[in-house]
Design a protein around this motif. Structure first.
Motif, PDB file in Angstrom:
ATOM      1  N   ASP B 383       0.862  -1.172   0.000  1.00 38.97           N
ATOM      2  CA  ASP B 383       0.000   0.000   0.000  1.00 38.97           C
ATOM      3  C   ASP B 383       0.909   1.235   0.000  1.00 38.97           C
ATOM      4  O   ASP B 383       1.619   1.481   0.973  1.00 38.97           O
ATOM      5  N   PRO B 384       0.898   2.005  -1.070  1.00 41.48           N
ATOM      6  CA  PRO B 384       1.856   3.125  -1.172  1.00 41.48           C
ATOM      7  C   PRO B 384       1.600   4.231  -0.156  1.00 41.48           C
ATOM      8  O   PRO B 384       2.461   5.103   0.032  1.00 41.48           O
ATOM      9  N   THR B 385       0.433   4.214   0.513  1.00 44.89           N
ATOM     10  CA  THR B 385       0.174   5.248   1.526  1.00 44.89           C
ATOM     11  C   THR B 385       0.677   4.817   2.907  1.00 44.89           C
ATOM     12  O   THR B 385       0.630   5.596   3.859  1.00 44.89           O
ATOM     13  N   ASP B 386       1.148   3.582   3.000  1.00 44.07           N
ATOM     14  CA  ASP B 386       1.658   3.065   4.272  1.00 44.07           C
ATOM     15  C   ASP B 386       3.184   3.130   4.240  1.00 44.07           C
ATOM     16  O   ASP B 386       3.850   2.319   3.597  1.00 44.07           O
ATOM     17  N   ALA B 387       3.735   4.136   4.943  1.00 47.23           N
ATOM     18  CA  ALA B 387       5.175   4.407   4.867  1.00 47.23           C
ATOM     19  C   ALA B 387       5.990   3.188   5.278  1.00 47.23           C
ATOM     20  O   ALA B 387       7.055   2.902   4.709  1.00 47.23           O
ATOM     21  N   ASP B 388       5.510   2.461   6.254  1.00 45.63           N
ATOM     22  CA  ASP B 388       6.253   1.296   6.718  1.00 45.63           C
ATOM     23  C   ASP B 388       6.270   0.194   5.651  1.00 45.63           C
ATOM     24  O   ASP B 388       7.297  -0.438   5.403  1.00 45.63           O
ATOM     25  N   GLU B 389       5.149  -0.004   4.995  1.00 48.20           N
ATOM     26  CA  GLU B 389       5.111  -1.012   3.925  1.00 48.20           C
ATOM     27  C   GLU B 389       6.048  -0.616   2.787  1.00 48.20           C
ATOM     28  O   GLU B 389       6.760  -1.452   2.226  1.00 48.20           O
ATOM     29  N   VAL B 390       6.036   0.670   2.455  1.00 44.39           N
ATOM     30  CA  VAL B 390       6.905   1.149   1.375  1.00 44.39           C
ATOM     31  C   VAL B 390       8.364   0.858   1.730  1.00 44.39           C
ATOM     32  O   VAL B 390       9.149   0.387   0.905  1.00 44.39           O
ATOM     33  N   ARG B 391       8.709   1.125   2.989  1.00 41.86           N
ATOM     34  CA  ARG B 391      10.071   0.882   3.461  1.00 41.86           C
ATOM     35  C   ARG B 391      10.409  -0.611   3.356  1.00 41.86           C
ATOM     36  O   ARG B 391      11.486  -0.983   2.903  1.00 41.86           O
ATOM     37  N   ARG B 392       9.458  -1.457   3.746  1.00 39.57           N
ATOM     38  CA  ARG B 392       9.714  -2.888   3.690  1.00 39.57           C
ATOM     39  C   ARG B 392       9.846  -3.406   2.249  1.00 39.57           C
ATOM     40  O   ARG B 392      10.668  -4.269   1.969  1.00 39.57           O
ATOM     41  N   VAL B 393       9.037  -2.851   1.346  1.00 42.53           N
ATOM     42  CA  VAL B 393       9.150  -3.233  -0.069  1.00 42.53           C
ATOM     43  C   VAL B 393      10.543  -2.901  -0.595  1.00 42.53           C
ATOM     44  O   VAL B 393      11.194  -3.711  -1.254  1.00 42.53           O
ATOM     45  N   THR B 394      11.000  -1.687  -0.279  1.00 41.65           N
ATOM     46  CA  THR B 394      12.316  -1.259  -0.749  1.00 41.65           C
ATOM     47  C   THR B 394      13.402  -2.178  -0.208  1.00 41.65           C
ATOM     48  O   THR B 394      14.309  -2.590  -0.944  1.00 41.65           O
ATOM     49  N   ARG B 395      13.298  -2.510   1.078  1.00 40.77           N
ATOM     50  CA  ARG B 395      14.306  -3.374   1.699  1.00 40.77           C
ATOM     51  C   ARG B 395      14.274  -4.780   1.097  1.00 40.77           C
ATOM     52  O   ARG B 395      15.312  -5.382   0.853  1.00 40.77           O
ATOM     53  N   ALA B 396      13.070  -5.284   0.874  1.00 36.52           N
ATOM     54  CA  ALA B 396      12.945  -6.630   0.298  1.00 36.52           C
ATOM     55  C   ALA B 396      13.527  -6.654  -1.111  1.00 36.52           C
ATOM     56  O   ALA B 396      14.272  -7.573  -1.479  1.00 36.52           O
ATOM     57  N   SER B 397      13.218  -5.620  -1.905  1.00 36.44           N
ATOM     58  CA  SER B 397      13.751  -5.548  -3.269  1.00 36.44           C
ATOM     59  C   SER B 397      15.275  -5.540  -3.239  1.00 36.44           C
ATOM     60  O   SER B 397      15.935  -6.272  -3.981  1.00 36.44           O
ATOM     61  N   GLU B 398      15.819  -4.712  -2.352  1.00 33.94           N
ATOM     62  CA  GLU B 398      17.285  -4.633  -2.274  1.00 33.94           C
ATOM     63  C   GLU B 398      17.880  -5.983  -1.898  1.00 33.94           C
ATOM     64  O   GLU B 398      18.891  -6.409  -2.475  1.00 33.94           O
ATOM     65  N   ALA B 399      17.244  -6.674  -0.954  1.00 30.42           N
ATOM     66  CA  ALA B 399      17.745  -7.995  -0.548  1.00 30.42           C
ATOM     67  C   ALA B 399      17.676  -8.984  -1.719  1.00 30.42           C
ATOM     68  O   ALA B 399      18.576  -9.804  -1.911  1.00 30.42           O
ATOM     69  N   ILE B 400      16.622  -8.875  -2.523  1.00 32.24           N
ATOM     70  CA  ILE B 400      16.507  -9.750  -3.703  1.00 32.24           C
ATOM     71  C   ILE B 400      17.621  -9.436  -4.711  1.00 32.24           C
ATOM     72  O   ILE B 400      18.229 -10.344  -5.283  1.00 32.24           O
TER      73      ILE B 400
END
Lengths: 464, 464
Positions: B383-400
């Motif tokens: 959900d792009p309005t959820d700052a924490d989710e956005v942060r987790r997506v970015t971190r997961a992508s980087e880990a991938i």
């Protein structure tokens, strides 16, 4: 070359990989073209680190470096344009890895083409590009010149199989480009820029190659025609028919005459010959394609059509094509072998044009080549001690290049520009493209030490 | 952007091909990624001369130019990183020429992918790369991003089919590279350097494409597995078996669950699925390859193997794969769709690694992709309005990305670097390669006007 510099070079590779002996320098003076120039020293680096240290030294001292594989090139690309150091990569000849489930082979540049094929065969795989010099040429040379060969129409050329490279840049820095992945769009395609750059942008020290499963079924057919124009038009129509033969070779009347008069190869009578091969995993697939080809051959009134029933018969059909180059070459003291390429439908125009041009210059010649990808090999025979003949050969070649470019073609389909075609780059490329190429050369090699005098880049500074 | 400059731009293309209207600027603010930024003006040049004059002007005034096709890209490559002009090439959409006997199609960049396929079909030919967005994406975009697709394992990617280009350089000069020949080794390979350069080196205004005869026979098979690891190992073994399927897709458990719960597509039960297609000119050829594939599927204990007997049945087997992306995307307000690619044998490691990473970041996700060429699409929903989710997506992508590079892979197999993967270039490429890429960018575009902020090149200067 100063003694101190020679000593520094020797220190890097060790005395066992260094020579100033005349016999070595002379063998590094030539390739398979008419060009020649003797280097000052010969080195055979055995690893990337040595190549890196050699280039670092050469960069600092503006020392000319001519990289070299087996020296089978036909354009002078491996001949020093001026003195300096020949960097012979033949001792970096390890097959580093074969990873069948990845479809990847990792090789050093000095691996002989055929040695890779032998190593792949037990797995049922092969490296599809098929240069005629495969028994001796090296994969580093194949990559540096983007070698083609007999199977380009279906399988493409070396560039289509290079996934990644390790390259030593002019200043000695080591760079990796690409990877062992089947595809990537990450950053600029440095790999394919290096392929075909003839050692002018960097020295290739490791190669990641894509490999393919071997086709199991092959059909071979030979057809004779009343004239070269009919055979040429037939090639276009085979392509139009919706199959891509793995081999589609053409031989002109002169080639056939030379074979009849100077070899014992039995040949049906005719004024042009097409040799076609189709392949697939199954007999049905190879047959389907060959049926298509045969229909087109008949429609174009091929006089005689021989289809091989066995591998041995196929070998016999191949005999004439294989012998064509060497039998013709033996007729006169020297020859130039061009590799002009045109859009496939222009093959008849190029065939007829070449014949007219060379006849007008009163020189003996043959034409054969990979018609299926529009690539013809006019071979013009001459006596290099006869100044007038040499002049006529040069003029005929230039006229062939002009005709090729007028037909929308390219100066070189597979041999490279080297020294041989350097003066003609302007016939094919516009001023902007030439300007960009020159800028790329300056960017990669600011001191102009890497294989100068090739591809239209000047050798003057280094030869001073 | 100054009024005088806007006026000069409008004068070049004419008022009918120029807009400052909000609706146009907004539609040029987005592509299919999460990135967005509004340009100052939108232009739709209709010929090469206009593109040349626009770039000449932009070069002189340091005006940022963002080239664009249909905007289907998933990496932000067509989104302006800062303001300036969007150059929409959709009105340069002529199929200039189809030359079957040459195996060549000549197109303008705005031709929609599928329109070329439609034009080729009556001749029995096709353009093999197969991007999923083929119904709407443009060939200019395909070339600029070196688009891949479903058939990469057998047929390669866009780069393998680009023979030549007309390109407008940053300063407005028009350059031709390559030709309509099947092969050429004449000078540096500028064509392939431009392919995949995402509009950062020049604007492509004409494309010469190699085309192939259409295969006539196709076999489709679907197989279900107990787990993703078994399915992944099966992919490696299919490649090792000595055939190259034209399609070899994999779908993970999450994808299957999403399809079961949110679509009406009937699916056999299982925790992973493989969809394979083989092709050839003949039924025998397609069968031979599919028999091989099926043997490997059985050896790896596929639970259920469905082979299509008719074209209609094949269509049914395809339904799940086709729907996977969109059904999953609809579950949450937004998603990122990556396209990490590894050597084929590393597909099981990447599949398992991705699952672990995204689960650890507590995000819903699916993984599917083109396993036959090592290219997977993890799609992470958020959900792009959820700052924490956005942060987790970015971190997961980087880990991938980190995992992919550790496995010898590449950040992007087919979407491009764009803005999305720009921060991660250093994970994949060594410092020397990055340095050479930056130098190439400076060489081609000294004022840094062409699509700045993409591929890791900074936007800062232009956005000031």
């Amino acid at each position: 070359m100063e003694e101190r510099l020679k000593q520094a070079v020797r220190d890097i590779v060790g005395p066992e990989n260094y020579s100033e002996a005349l016999i070595d320098l002379i063998s590094h003076t030539y390739d398979a073209s008419a060009h020649h120039h003797r280097p000052d020293v010969s080195v055979w680096p055995v690893n990337t680190k040595q190549v890196s240290r050699l280039l670092n030294l050469a960069h600092a001292h503006h020392l000319t470096v001519t990289p070299r594989g087996a020296g089978t090139g036909l354009a002078g690309s491996a001949v020093p344009a001026c003195s300096g150091m020949v960097l012979d990569l033949c001792r970096m000849n390890r097959i580093v890895d074969i990873r069948i489930p990845d479809r990847v082979a990792v090789v050093e540049p000095g691996v002989v083409y055929q040695d890779l094929q032998k190593a792949l065969r037990p797995y049922g795989f092969f490296f599809p590009p098929d240069p005629a010099s495969g028994k001796v040429c090296t994969l580093g040379g194949n990559v540096a010149t983007n070698a083609g060969g007999l199977k380009g129409a279906k399988y493409g050329v070396t560039r289509d199989y290079v996934l990644g490279l390790e390259v030593v840049l002019a200043d000695g820095r080591i760079m990796r480009s690409g990877s062992g992945c089947m595809k990537s769009v990450s950053g600029y395609d440095l790999t394919h820029l290096l392929v075909g750059s003839e050692g002018t942008l960097g020295i290739i020290t490791e190669i990641l190659l894509k490999i393919d499963p071997l086709p199991r079924a092959v059909r071979t057919t030979l057809a004779m025609f009343e004239g070269i124009a009919a055979a040429g038009r037939c090639v276009s129509d085979i392509i139009r028919s919706g199959v891509v033969p793995s081999v589609l070779e053409i031989l002109d009347e002169n080639t056939l005459k030379v074979l009849q008069n100077h070899s014992k190869i039995p040949l049906p009578r005719g004024k042009a010959m097409i040799l076609a091969e189709t392949d697939g995993y199954t007999e049905a697939e190879a047959d389907f394609q060959m049926d298509r080809v045969t229909k087109v051959l008949k429609r174009h009134r091929a006089k005689e059509i021989l289809q091989a029933g066995t591998a041995q018969e196929s070998e016999q059909l191949w005999e004439a094509r294989r012998a064509a180059g060497s039998v013709a070459a033996n007729l006169r003291p020297a020859n130039v072998s061009e590799d002009v390429t045109v859009p496939i439908s222009k093959v008849p125009d190029l065939l007829i044009g070449i014949s007219t041009i060379v006849r007008d210059h009163q020189l003996p010649f043959v034409v054969f080549g990979h018609a299926g990808d529009g690539n013809l090999h006019p071979k013009i025979m001459y006596d290099p001690t006869d100044a007038d003949e040499v002049r006529r050969v040069t003029r005929a070649s230039e006229a062939i290049f002009r005709l090729t470019c007028r037909l929308g073609g390219t100066l070189t389909g597979e041999h490279g520009i080297g020294m041989a075609k350097a003066p003609y780059m302007g016939l094919e490329h516009d001023a902007v493209a030439l300007d960009v190429m020159a800028a790329l050369k300056r960017l990669f090699d600011p001191h102009h030490i890497l294989n100068p005098g090739k591809m239209g880049f000047p050798p003057e500074r280094e030869c001073a």
